[in-house]
Design an enzyme around this catalytic site. Structure first.
Site, PDB file in Angstrom:
ATOM      1  N   GLN A   1     -50.876   9.934  63.421  1.00 58.86           N
ATOM      2  CA  GLN A   1     -50.846   8.699  62.644  1.00 58.86           C
ATOM      3  C   GLN A   1     -49.411   8.408  62.210  1.00 58.86           C
ATOM      4  OE1 GLN A   1     -53.526   6.702  61.840  1.00 58.86           O
ATOM      5  NE2 GLN A   1     -54.979   7.982  62.974  1.00 58.86           N
TER       6      GLN A   1
ATOM      7  N   HIS B   1     -63.158  13.822  63.709  1.00 59.15           N
ATOM      8  CA  HIS B   1     -62.712  14.872  64.652  1.00 59.15           C
ATOM      9  C   HIS B   1     -62.495  16.214  63.944  1.00 59.15           C
ATOM     10  CE1 HIS B   1     -58.753  13.586  63.333  1.00 59.15           C
ATOM     11  NE2 HIS B   1     -58.625  12.612  64.224  1.00 59.15           N
TER      12      HIS B   1
ATOM     13  N   ASN C   1     -59.406  18.896  63.733  1.00 58.03           N
ATOM     14  CA  ASN C   1     -58.139  18.238  64.052  1.00 58.03           C
ATOM     15  C   ASN C   1     -57.715  17.349  62.898  1.00 58.03           C
ATOM     16  OD1 ASN C   1     -59.730  18.191  67.062  1.00 58.03           O
ATOM     17  ND2 ASN C   1     -57.747  19.171  66.921  1.00 58.03           N
TER      18      ASN C   1
ATOM     19  N   ILE D   1     -59.058  20.525  74.862  1.00 52.82           N
ATOM     20  CA  ILE D   1     -57.687  20.489  74.339  1.00 52.82           C
ATOM     21  C   ILE D   1     -57.719  20.447  72.816  1.00 52.82           C
ATOM     22  CG2 ILE D   1     -55.540  19.149  74.261  1.00 52.82           C
ATOM     23  CD1 ILE D   1     -56.513  18.061  77.103  1.00 52.82           C
TER      24      ILE D   1
ATOM     25  N   ASP E   1     -61.960   9.884  71.049  1.00 52.61           N
ATOM     26  CA  ASP E   1     -60.645   9.688  70.420  1.00 52.61           C
ATOM     27  C   ASP E   1     -59.629   9.234  71.472  1.00 52.61           C
ATOM     28  OD1 ASP E   1     -58.754   9.562  68.408  1.00 52.61           O
ATOM     29  OD2 ASP E   1     -58.340  11.723  68.396  1.00 52.61           O
TER      30      ASP E   1
END
Length: 364
Positions: free
Chosen positions: A125, A200, A203, A234, A258
């Protein structure tokens, strides 16, 4: 019309047929020898920033339609258009631009992932746009959206966050907790205020510790929370994906992409929220610090990853369709292969690659 194959339903895989009448599922029957195709509900993606070279993050309706069309080809029949942390004016412009796309069913709504997020856990972000939750902004945006604003991600430890969560949930908007450095207790306060999604999981969150469980454990252990899982191998190790799905159950975990505009595109340089991103071997990272910047995932690939991680077909289908549909309040419309629901389905080959996609009774 009858579509034959191994039909994946809650808790079971039934050899048989899905009978479709117009845009609606008429019945699901168990009979005959329908072949090896696997039929699953159309996927529902709560968290997607773009794909096929097109982005949701700039408020461009043509780009948004193209991104939705790209993901539809990969089996996503219902999705939110996710923004990233942005200036207020861009949030207004995108909300206005996407209202017609919600009205015609191209997208199911808009998800603001930010800007009310933790600087410490901002990940990809843009830190220049992060700010504390503003009831004034949220009220204006929800009113402007006229039902188009469906989810907002907030860090619960920020000043004003709990009031923002209460406002959102009181106005029919899903409040999600994410990009957070909250303690276990602060996270539970966000849940108590009405949040129902963990953005998420793992994460953009303070890591779990046995003396400070933090948001990961608080979200997994909260019966009212659905935890998003980016199943690309990942963002999450397959062991963590499997553990989270088993710990919370498929009724409380949702596969999400995402994805950014680089999904389905070659390696190279891209942009996310005003920041340069490089994609190499499927992995998107910010140029400035190497942070993972969204994904290049599609929902069919997430489904395959979940099954490859050890989840059975009914559990993976629930996580990819049924549970996220319930999060959005759409369980009586989509998300399962049941009589009376919209005829959204994906026909998969035995190796779980997409063969055909149907939306509202029409083949893509």
């Amino acid at each position: 019309m009858e579509i034959s194959g191994r039909v994946v339903r809650p808790g079971a895989v039934v050899p048989g047929y899905v009978e479709v009448d117009g845009p609606t599922i008429l019945d699901v029957t168990e009979r005959g020898h329908p072949g090896d195709d696997i039929i699953v509900p159309g996927f529902v993606d709560l968290h997607c920033h773009g794909g096929g070279g097109h982005t949701f993050t700039q408020g461009d309706p043509a780009a948004a339609r193209a991104a939705a069309a790209f993901h539809l080809r990969h089996g996503t029949t219902t999705m939110l258009a996710s923004l990233v942390s942005s200036p207020y004016e861009l949030m207004r412009e995108a909300t206005t631009a996407y209202r017609p796309l919600v009205a015609d069913g191209t997208i199911a709504g808009v998800h603001y992932e930010g800007p009310y997020l933790s600087h410490t856990r901002c990940g990809a972000q843009n830190p220049a746009f992060l700010r504390e939750p503003s009831l004034e902004e949220l009220t204006a945006l929800v009113e402007l959206g006229q039902g188009a604003v469906r989810m907002v991600t907030i860090a619960p430890e920020l000043p004003g966050a709990l009031d923002a969560v209460k406002y959102l949930t009181g106005h029919g908007v899903v409040a999600a907790l994410g990009h957070t450095d909250a303690t276990y207790e602060q996270t539970l306060a966000g849940v108590a205020a009405g949040a129902t999604v963990g953005t998420h999981l793992c994460n953009g969150m303070r890591p779990a510790h046995h003396r400070e469980p933090g948001p990961i454990i608080a979200l997994l252990d909260s019966p009212t929370i659905v935890c998003e899982l980016v199943a690309d191998g990942i963002h999450l190790h397959d062991g963590m994906l499997r553990f989270a799905a088993h710990a919370a159950g498929p009724d409380r975990t949702a596969l999400v992409t995402d994805a950014m505009d680089a999904a389905g595109m070659p390696d190279g340089r891209y942009e996310l929220g005003g920041q340069e991103v490089t994609v190499a071997d499927r992995v998107a990272r910010l140029v400035r610090d190497g942070s993972i910047a969204g994904s290049t995932l599609t929902m069919d690939a997430a489904f395959r990853q979940a099954v490859g991680a050890g989840l059975d077909l009914p559990a993976a289908a629930e996580m990819a369709a049924t549970t996220p549909a319930r999060v959005l309040g759409l369980a009586d419309e989509v998300g399962a292969l049941e009589a009376g629901l919209r005829a959204d389905l994906v026909v998969l080959a035995p190796d779980l690659t997409v063969k055909r996609v149907m939306r509202a009774g029409a083949w893509l």
